[in-house]
Scaffold this active site. Sequence first.
Site, PDB file in Angstrom:
ATOM      1  N   ARG A 261      11.055   3.985   3.474  1.00  0.00           N
ATOM      2  CA  ARG A 261      10.720   3.016   4.531  1.00  0.00           C
ATOM      3  C   ARG A 261      11.988   2.268   4.900  1.00  0.00           C
ATOM      4  NH1 ARG A 261       5.685  -1.079   4.658  1.00  0.00           N
ATOM      5  NH2 ARG A 261       4.722   0.899   5.232  1.00  0.00           N
TER       6      ARG A 261
ATOM      7  N   HIS B   5       4.711   5.912  11.473  1.00  0.00           N
ATOM      8  CA  HIS B   5       4.248   5.706  10.092  1.00  0.00           C
ATOM      9  C   HIS B   5       3.267   6.859   9.798  1.00  0.00           C
ATOM     10  CE1 HIS B   5       3.125   3.969   6.409  1.00  0.00           C
ATOM     11  NE2 HIS B   5       2.772   2.754   6.783  1.00  0.00           N
TER      12      HIS B   5
ATOM     13  N   ARG C 128       0.798  -1.226   0.000  1.00  0.00           N
ATOM     14  CA  ARG C 128       0.000   0.000   0.000  1.00  0.00           C
ATOM     15  C   ARG C 128       0.833   1.280   0.000  1.00  0.00           C
ATOM     16  NH1 ARG C 128      -2.803  -3.773   1.610  1.00  0.00           N
ATOM     17  NH2 ARG C 128      -0.862  -4.303   2.595  1.00  0.00           N
ATOM     18  N   THR C 129       1.789   1.372   0.906  1.00  0.00           N
ATOM     19  CA  THR C 129       2.462   2.660   1.079  1.00  0.00           C
ATOM     20  C   THR C 129       3.251   3.024  -0.178  1.00  0.00           C
ATOM     21  OG1 THR C 129       2.622   2.102   3.411  1.00  0.00           O
ATOM     22  CG2 THR C 129       3.913   3.983   2.663  1.00  0.00           C
TER      23      THR C 129
ATOM     24  N   LYS D   9      25.445  -3.600  -0.689  1.00  0.00           N
ATOM     25  CA  LYS D   9      26.923  -3.541  -0.752  1.00  0.00           C
ATOM     26  C   LYS D   9      27.485  -2.745   0.415  1.00  0.00           C
ATOM     27  CE  LYS D   9      26.307  -2.889  -5.661  1.00  0.00           C
ATOM     28  NZ  LYS D   9      26.451  -1.806  -6.638  1.00  0.00           N
TER      29      LYS D   9
END
Length: 304
Positions: free
Chosen positions: A101, A129, A51-52, A80
């Site tokens: 995120r 959030h 969703r986000t 890396k």
Amino acid sequence: MKHIMNILDLSVEELNDLLNLAEEIYNHPEQYRDKCHGKKLATCFYEPSTRTRLSFESAMLSLGGQVLGFSSADSSSAAKGESVADTIRVISSYADICAMRHPKEGAPLVASTYSSIPVINAGDGGHNHPTQTLTDLLTIHMLKGHMDHLKIGFCGDLKFGRTVHSLISAMVRYPGVEFVLISPKELRIPDYLRNETLIQNKIPFTEVNDLDQVIGDLDILYMTRVQRERFFNEEDYIRLKDSFILNVEKMKLAREDMLVLHPLPRVNEISVEVDDDPRAVYFKQAEFGVYVRMALILTLLGLN
Ligand code: CP
């Protein structure tokens, strides 16, 4: 330039402006379809999302802008060993705004200090959030019509559920709001939230472990998933995962105008038969997420 790390980065006035703009976009999307022409959104997702990430991308595309980014740490140079600070320095020259995120609490905040473009926290560990909270607030604004004088039940994993923490922090700023916190003892809200947000601000709240006992008193029931990825051991997760399951029988105990919200993804905590109940608005809530992110992008880019 403003970054959004926490819902409290926005005043109540700024929040209300965003919700009104999101409502305006929802009602007249055609008036906004070219507002971000020539602008680029980077989505930097070090942790899974449906969703986000996709609602951010849908929001930018609906505004006439373009999107770029990565959907896992493994597919970026984080694999890396590149630091978030170096990554955002580079992305600042590729895009105009970034949604990030990260599984580590505070990583988007670190990024924001090295960034020359606005950074939006799209979820950091079990911490915050804020754009899910904007989505939740828009759902309440659109479907209840007011934010004040609501009795809100939060049910499930209130310890690790970052959406719960952000929504409680946002809602305490509206008058007459009360909370019913429904969880197993092990998954109660963190002490800092209980002490610094609820007790210090004299917000009425109760903590219980029986949904049937309280569901009939609620204006809003905010269900949450038990967050498997934040548990230290699988045994505890298995013991607690099905602590609460909202089903048709429980819905019979609720008021006619109670709304059921859930940030999604759902695992087992809401039976699929509940989806047909008009009070179950979690899929509508996910749709509202696009409009509120459109409003946020426009506002942070100064195009509103
Ligand atoms: N609500 C939410 O954050 O969903 P995703 O994890 O799919 O983005």
